[in-house]
Enzyme design. Structure first.
Site, mmCIF file in Angstrom:
data_model
loop_
_atom_site.group_PDB
_atom_site.id
_atom_site.type_symbol
_atom_site.label_atom_id
_atom_site.label_comp_id
_atom_site.label_asym_id
_atom_site.label_seq_id
_atom_site.Cartn_x
_atom_site.Cartn_y
_atom_site.Cartn_z
ATOM 1 C CD GLU A 186 -8.478 -3.780 -1.023
ATOM 2 O OE1 GLU A 186 -9.171 -3.967 -0.003
ATOM 3 O OE2 GLU A 186 -7.424 -4.406 -1.256
ATOM 4 C CG ASP A 192 -1.576 -1.331 1.478
ATOM 5 O OD1 ASP A 192 -1.979 -1.988 0.499
ATOM 6 O OD2 ASP A 192 -1.666 -1.739 2.653
#
Length: 327
Positions: free
Chosen positions: A202, A22
């Protein structure tokens, strides 16, 4: 807004940071690149910085916040993002009460940290609390952007009335830690490539350029099926109207087995040192087969590559290796 078309390929170290899923890179007005991402232990938030992107590789990381011993901020600290808003630093991240799951889902909610000091690595960080949405459910991956004087939040959340893990929503913000009005559904998993293993949308990221707003996101399970999709709106559109957004029917970035880049996704955007090349920042593994739960495999490494522009649309191509030096 990133502001120019790359004149030539820019190649950086690969990976740019080891074992950081991420990944988020932000170039500040002080000339530094700031990096954060999920640490393998999921137990806190660290920030590093460098004058160059390559320098992030071995830049010293400062731990700016650690998880609580118990309560809603005590487990699975995921996907921090660093933003500079109205003269202050903010970190958006997700946290849970426990690492256990219920009905296949973790118990994540979104939270915000604030630092009023000029130096976010050495400054004092204050917990601003949960970023509350229109309903209470699994939520994560908050990102924020400003367009024409309005600040927006985009995030992933589970709607109990919609099958799956998470959809993407947008809302206007009234402070850097709160939204106002109704949240609007932008996209839910519907294509086959968004629904492998889990029904997931997401990891949103926003790129504004050339009269358009591009919103990338990631779908499917976090193994080699993980990939990126994209929504597009014009800069004059009502961004709170779902009809303003067009969804790409195919993934825009996916596994490249020949290059040993598996499960690319949860991206961010930055720009090269000379300001001439727009860059895609993402994580991916070097191997396909994973032992155990992919979420606990630490080898999602932060990577970066140049974006090509075709008729005003970002073309990401395939994940490709960068420089392999380890200096």
């Amino acid at each position: 807004m990133l502001n120019s078309t790359p004149k030539s390929e820019v190649v950086y170290r690969d990976p740019i940071v080891w074992q950081r899923a991420d990944p988020w890179i932000y170039k500040h007005t002080d000339g530094y690149y700031y990096f954060t991402g999920s640490v393998p232990a999921y137990d806190g938030i660290e920030i590093r910085r460098s004058r160059t992107i390559d320098g992030l590789y071995d830049a010293e990381a400062a731990v700016v916040w650690k998880k609580h011993e118990s309560g809603p901020l005590s487990a699975n600290i995921w996907a921090p993002e660093l933003h500079f808003i109205d003269g202050k630093w903010y970190v958006y991240f997700a946290a849970a009460r426990t690492s256990e799951t219920k009905d296949g889902l973790f118990d994540h909610r979104m939270f915000v940290l604030e630092c009023a000091d000029a130096d976010p690595l050495a400054g004092r960080w204050v917990e601003k609390g949960q970023l509350v949405t229109n309903w209470e459910s699994f939520s994560l991956d908050a990102t924020t952007f400003e367009h024409r004087g309005v600040r927006y939040l985009v995030w992933a959340q589970r709607d109990p009335a919609i099958a799956g893990n998470s959809n993407l929503y947008i809302a206007e913000m009234d402070t850097p830690w709160s939204i106002k009005g109704e949240q609007v559904l932008l996209t839910k998993p519907e294509y086959d490539w968004e629904c492998i293993g889990f029904l997931v949308n997401e990891g949103p990221a926003v790129l504004i350029r050339g009269g358009r707003i591009f919103l990338t996101y990631s779908g499917s399970a976090t193994d080699y099926n993980y990939c990126m999709g994209m929504l597009t709106a014009t800069e004059d559109a009502d961004l709170l109207d779902p009809a303003s957004w067009t969804k790409s029917p195919e993934p825009v970035f996916r596994t490249n087995e020949e290059a040993s880049r598996f499960g690319p996704g949860h991206n961010s955007f930055t720009v090269s040192e000379d300001g001439l090349t727009d860059l895609l920042v993402y994580h991916a593994r070097d191997y396909k087969e994973i032992v155990g739960d992919p979420l606990y495999d630490p080898n999602r490494h932060a990577r970066i590559q140049a974006i090509e522009w075709r008729n005003g649309i970002p073309f990401f191509g395939e994940p490709r290796p960068g420089r392999q030096d380890r200096a």
